[in-house]
Design an enzyme around this catalytic site. Structure first.
Site, short mmCIF file in Angstrom:
data_model
loop_
_atom_site.label_atom_id
_atom_site.label_comp_id
_atom_site.label_asym_id
_atom_site.label_seq_id
_atom_site.Cartn_x
_atom_site.Cartn_y
_atom_site.Cartn_z
N GLY A 201 0.79 -1.23 0.00
CA GLY A 201 0.00 0.00 0.00
C GLY A 201 0.82 1.28 0.00
CG ASP A 324 7.90 2.09 -6.50
OD1 ASP A 324 7.84 1.63 -5.35
OD2 ASP A 324 7.27 1.59 -7.45
CG ASN A 411 8.54 -5.54 -9.47
OD1 ASN A 411 8.05 -5.94 -8.43
ND2 ASN A 411 8.26 -4.34 -9.94
CB CYS A 631 -8.15 6.35 -14.22
SG CYS A 631 -9.32 7.68 -13.83
O1 PQQ Z 1 4.84 -0.36 -2.12
C1 PQQ Z 1 4.00 -1.24 -2.04
O2 PQQ Z 1 3.27 -1.40 -1.05
C2 PQQ Z 1 3.86 -2.13 -3.20
C3 PQQ Z 1 3.03 -3.23 -3.21
C4 PQQ Z 1 2.97 -4.06 -4.34
C5 PQQ Z 1 2.07 -5.24 -4.23
O3 PQQ Z 1 1.63 -5.50 -3.08
O4 PQQ Z 1 1.73 -5.91 -5.17
C6 PQQ Z 1 3.80 -3.73 -5.46
C7 PQQ Z 1 4.62 -2.59 -5.34
N1 PQQ Z 1 4.63 -1.82 -4.25
C8 PQQ Z 1 5.52 -2.19 -6.38
O5 PQQ Z 1 6.23 -1.18 -6.23
C9 PQQ Z 1 5.59 -2.92 -7.58
O6 PQQ Z 1 6.39 -2.61 -8.47
C10 PQQ Z 1 4.73 -4.05 -7.72
C11 PQQ Z 1 4.55 -4.91 -8.80
C12 PQQ Z 1 3.60 -5.79 -8.39
C13 PQQ Z 1 3.00 -6.90 -9.12
O7 PQQ Z 1 2.35 -7.72 -8.45
O8 PQQ Z 1 3.18 -6.97 -10.35
N2 PQQ Z 1 3.20 -5.49 -7.12
C14 PQQ Z 1 3.88 -4.43 -6.69
CA CA Z 2 5.87 0.23 -4.31
#
Ligand code: PQQ
Ligand code: CA
Length: 709
Positions: A201, A324, A411, A631
């Site tokens: 989050g 990020d 990632n 969005c």
């Molecule tokens: O900062 C966060 O709380 C958070 C949560 C998540 C998530 O829970 O999927 C992602 C990210 N950041 C994020 O930065 C990110 O690049 C990302 C890619 C994904 C995905 O499932 O493809 N989740 C997340």
């Molecule tokens: Ca993130």
């Protein structure tokens, strides 16, 4: 293989103590034997007992029936179609012939691992309105298994215990404040009878933490916050007091961030739990902390005691995180001989582009080198352990293209380690992002119920002149990096020519499995990178494959289904192969003859727009700002859908007629599209609609022009 004789005894004693003091329930879990089984997961090569197969999270299968000599005989044994159509990111757990796997919306499926027959499923009935809290799709990375129970984190923030045989719920606890934009996408880990779970989050504005719950009763044992709260409320512990000295301003109003949304690893020898901590809320260090301070424990690996949640050490990868740059990426433990000495290390390839080898007892940095091209720092200073930043990388007054961008050089997609080759296989990527200070002054403060990045990203920040975005699109790329963690160099590399490859598994058969962005599960020779075998999944896969064995036969399995952050936020920047989401588990064995259903080619054409643009440029610009603010996280950059969420440019006349009812009134909330009445008014909704019509007209014209050629 590592043996833990002394630790083992300590674990048993500790578990017995817990068992004597914990509430009596009708659960039949024996904590000591259940804990011992997970500790010794390496002795069960036929199973995949924990998220990373073993506590060290090496994701290596010792099975070798399928190998470089016979991999050509690999065929589909069975497939199982899930009931949902959004992103699938789960690592299946396999225990004694039963597979436990999750799909989107946190639904669990228990399958006969030999036949694919559904044994039970469990749907936590998440309110679809929760979708708006998820930065990156309603994904789930899998369950944990412990002594006859299966544990699940749900996208609405619950931790659920299920009976592994029946799928019946044993208990269910809410781990988050439901008034805030918390989600859970990560897999729980169970350590000595405690289920540890984090949350996500930090794109929305929350304060990150991990908590541990009793595996039998669901009672909370401890909670470790990763960033300080408002000092006026007092600090939870000394670690928070120490962390607060590295913050400035009124960060707590935004939440501060630091969510632990994916990786954890446990070392029984040092009795340390390592957690990967995420980015700041908001991203922009200037807005979050007046541009000052390291902001502990953002973008850090923190070692804590699994019994108490007490802080032991931390290593911060990106002080003053502003892009990020989560350090939530896969944490992997290994014993390596470095300069003649046996080092007990942990390894991570976080988003910031550096591969780190760290002493896992002390947190000391052993080595760091960039594993992808980077333009934000020159190197990591080995004396201070800090990256040396290049000039201007924090100046977002003009659009700033940074690589790696917010998607990272790597990632969440799991890596794999092959002890035989000594290589770490990284699903790496070139991923650029453009960052710009908020153009709308109201975006410089926290707003509830929507994203709070504190920067304008991509759509807004990447110029829209013809040529620039397609050029950027071409620079997105993913590749396998076979990385030697001792020399900190790539031994081989396999280029996928597009972004969106899956996680990895290496096997003792000399094979490395990964699904490529074109939707083929592929086997490579793990020593050379030579491509040996592939099978078309009819969709993209993101999750890591696994391997297991039932009745003497080895299987390779992958949970496929396009979605996640790339499909939602990036939209058209990745959807080159135009594969639809087909959420399914595919399982292979030697001589497998099962076939996938024949599918029709999907129609991705943009229809003639269902309305005319009537707004002036000022309104269109406002619509563009509002669209990207509210969005884009789901519907995609510049209104181009990545194939999972409806492409708004294709909206029918009926949708346009109902627009305010949908956007403001929430008419489609049961599908996940909530009403934005607390954020947008009718004028805003119309400005967004006009912007969508403009993008639809542009895309239609481009398409018609290319058809005429
Ligand atoms: O900062 C966060 O709380 C958070 C949560 C998540 C998530 O829970 O999927 C992602 C990210 N950041 C994020 O930065 C990110 O690049 C990302 C890619 C994904 C995905 O499932 O493809 N989740 C997340
Ligand atoms: Ca993130």
């Amino acid at each position: 293989m590592i043996a833990y004789p002394n630790i083992f005894k300590i674990v048993i004693i500790a578990s017995l103590l817990v068992a004597c003091t914990s509430k009596s329930t009708d659960s039949n879990i024996e904590k000591d034997s259940a804990s011992a089984r997970l500790l010794n997961a390496a002795s069960e090569p036929q199973n995949w007992l924990t998220h990373g197969r073993t506590y060290d999270e090496q994701r290596h299968s010792p099975l070798d029936q399928i190998n470089t000599a016979n991999v050509n005989d690999l065929g589909l044994a069975w497939s199982f179609d899930m009931t949902t159509k959004r992103g699938v990111e789960a690592t299946p757990i396999v225990v004694d012939g039963v597979m436990y796997v999750t799909g989107s919306w946190s639904i669990v499926y228990a399958l006969d691992a030999k036949s694919g027959k559904l044994l039970w499923d469990y749907d936590p009935q998440v309110d679809r309105a929760t979708a708006v809290k998820a930065c990156c799709d309603v994904v789930n990375r899998g369950v944990a298994y412990y002594g006859g129970n299966v544990y699940l984190g749900t996208i609405d923030g619950r931790l659920v215990a299920l009976d592994a045989t029946s799928g019946k719920k044993a208990w269910d606890v809410l781990t988050v404040d439901p008034t805030k934009s918390y989600t859970i996408t990560g897999a729980p880990r169970v350590i000595k009878g405690k289920v540890v779970i984090g949350n996500g989050g930090a794109e929305m504005g929350v304060r990150g933490y991990v908590s541990a719950y009793d595996a039998i009763t669901g009672e909370m044992h401890w909670r470790f916050y990763t960033v300080p709260g408002n000092p006026a409320d007092g600090f939870e512990n000394d670690a928070m007091k120490m962390a607060a000295a590295t913050w400035n301003g009124e960060w707590w109003k935004w939440g501060g961030g630091g969510t632990v949304w994916d990786s954890m690893a446990y070392d029984p020898e040092f009795d340390l739990l390592y957690i990967g901590v995420g980015n700041g809320s908001p991203w922009n260090h200037k807005l979050r902390s007046n541009g000052e301070g390291d902001n502990l424990f953002l973008a850090s690996i923190v070692a804590i005691r699994p019994d108490t949640g007490d802080y032991v050490w931390h290593y911060q990868t990106t002080p003053g995180e502003s892009w990020d740059y989560t350090a939530t990426q896969h944490i992997m433990l290994a014993d390596l001989v470095i300069e003649g000495k046996l080092r007990k290390v942990l390894m991570q390839a976080p988003k910031n582009g550096f591969f780190y080898v760290i002493d896992r007892k002390t947190g000391e940095l052993i080595s760091a080198n960039n594993y992808v091209d980077i333009n934000w720092a020159s190197h990591v200073d080995m004396k201070t352990g800090r990256p040396v930043e290049l000039p201007g990388v924090r100046d977002f007054s003009e659009p700033k293209v940074i690589t790696p961008g917010s998607g990272g050089g790597h990632n969440w997609h799991p890596m794999s380690y092959e002890p035989e080759t000594g290589l770490v296989y990284i699903p790496a990527q070139n991923f650029l992002a453009s960052y710009l200070d908020p153009q709308d002054p109201s975006d410089k403060q926290y707003k509830p119920d929507t994203s709070n990045l504190g920067v304008d990203m991509m759509g807004l920040a990447a110029p829209d002149q013809p040529g620039i975005r397609p050029a950027m699109r071409k620079m997105f790329n993913s590749f396998i990096l076979a990385w030697d963690p001792i020399t900190q160099k790539a031994v081989w590399q396999f280029d996928h020519k597009d972004v969106g490859a899956s996680g990895m598994v290496a096997t003792a058969g000399g094979l490395l499995f990964q699904a490529n962005p074109q939707g083929y599960l592929t086997a490579y020779n793990s020593r050379t990178g030579e491509k040996l075998w592939s099978h078309w999944l009819q969709t993209n896969a993101m999750a890591a494959p696994i391997s297991y064995q039932v009745d003497g036969e080895q299987y390779i399995a992958i949970a496929a289904g396009w979605g996640g952050g790339y499909a939602t936020i990036l939209g058209g920047l990745t959807a080159q192969y135009e594969l639809k989401n087909r959420s399914r588990v595919l399982v292979y064995k030697l001589g497998g003859t099962s076939k996938l259903p024949v599918i029709e080619k999907s129609n991705f054409a943009i229809p003639s727009p269902a309305g005319m643009v009537t707004a002036d440029n000022t309104v269109l610009h406002q619509g563009m700002l509002l669209y990207h603010r509210n969005c884009q996280l789901c519907h995609g950059d510049r209104a181009v859908s990545g194939g999972v969420i409806p492409d708004l440019r294709k909206s029918s006349k009926a949708v346009h007629d109902m627009w305010p009812g949908i956007v403001i009134g929430g008419a489609l909330k049961d599908g996940g599209m909530v009403g934005f009445s607390n954020i947008l008014d009718m004028k805003d909704a119309e400005a967004i609609r006009q912007y969508i019509l403009q993008e639809a007209a542009k895309a239609y014209a481009t398409q018609s022009a290319s058809e005429k050629k």
